[in-house]
Motif scaffolding. Structure first.
Motif, PDB file in Angstrom:
ATOM      1  N   TRP A 107       0.833  -1.200   0.000  1.00 21.14           N
ATOM      2  CA  TRP A 107       0.000   0.000   0.000  1.00 21.14           C
ATOM      3  C   TRP A 107       0.872   1.256   0.000  1.00 21.14           C
TER       4      TRP A 107
ATOM      5  N   GLY B 203      -2.004  -4.954  -1.705  1.00 19.79           N
ATOM      6  CA  GLY B 203      -1.794  -3.666  -1.024  1.00 19.79           C
ATOM      7  C   GLY B 203      -1.491  -2.548  -2.004  1.00 19.79           C
TER       8      GLY B 203
ATOM      9  N   ILE C 299      -6.218   0.934   5.315  1.00 20.08           N
ATOM     10  CA  ILE C 299      -5.269  -0.163   5.088  1.00 20.08           C
ATOM     11  C   ILE C 299      -4.976  -0.927   6.371  1.00 20.08           C
TER      12      ILE C 299
END
Length: 197
Positions: free
Chosen positions: A55, A124, A134
């Motif tokens: 992420w 991610g 997240i």
């Protein structure tokens, strides 16, 4: 992204770890619950960390690709899903008895956990282009993996690799479906559905 979608991602991300845990459980001699829980905790922690890393990497590039974010999420989830389905359909090579007899120490479990979490890192990256929490997603993935791996180790001797392979196919199909829903919501102007409810 709805909470149900997050739960489904958590399940999908844990199926390859579940498949590996089935193999570990089959290789261990009468695995006990504390051993299974330890393996689940190791896999779960690694599986929770890797999507956050992905992420962060995706977020760094998000400003440059916002016009294509839904396509990127769709392609990443679709490719990962197809890869999991293909892996679930392939035949495993015969196991090496000497390898199965080795103790299942921390580093062996950690290496296996990392190998099964690469796809979570890629997910991610895709989630960086969507409006998601997240830490919630990573936590759900970690908990799902903890439960699935603990269960997989305990059931490994009885069920063997067949169930693990089927779980991987189901997980792959779930990822493809989620990617398709994300693309549909963006293309149909229903992007508001991706916010956390």
């Amino acid at each position: 992204m709805s909470f149900l979608s997050i739960i489904l991602i958590g399940f999908a991300m844990s199926t390859d770890a579940f498949a590996a845990a089935i193999g570990k459980g089959a290789a261990m001699q009468r695995p006990r619950f504390p051993e299974a829980l330890r393996a689940g905790a190791i896999f779960g922690a690694i599986e929770a960390i890797t999507p956050v890393i992905g992420w962060a990497l995706g977020l760094a590039a998000a400003a440059y690709v916002t016009a294509w974010d839904h396509w990127i999420a769709f392609v990443l989830l679709g490719v990962l899903g197809l890869r999991m389905v293909r892996a679930g359909l392939q035949q495993d090579a015969p196991a090496d008895d000497d390898d199965d007899a080795r103790p299942h120490g921390f580093w062996t479990l950690a290496a296996t956990g990392f190998a099964t979490s690469i796809d979570a890192m890629a997910v991610g990256v895709g989630l960086a282009f969507l409006d998601v929490n997240i830490l919630l997603v990573a936590g759900v993935i970690g908990v799902c993996t903890l439960v699935m791996v603990t269960t997989g180790v305990m059931l490994g001797r009885a069920l063997g690799a067949i169930v693990g392979k089927r779980a991987e196919i189901i997980g792959g199909l779930i990822l493809i479906a989620i990617g398709s829903v994300i693309l549909y919501e963006h293309l149909s102007g229903k992007g508001g559905g991706i916010g956390l409810a």
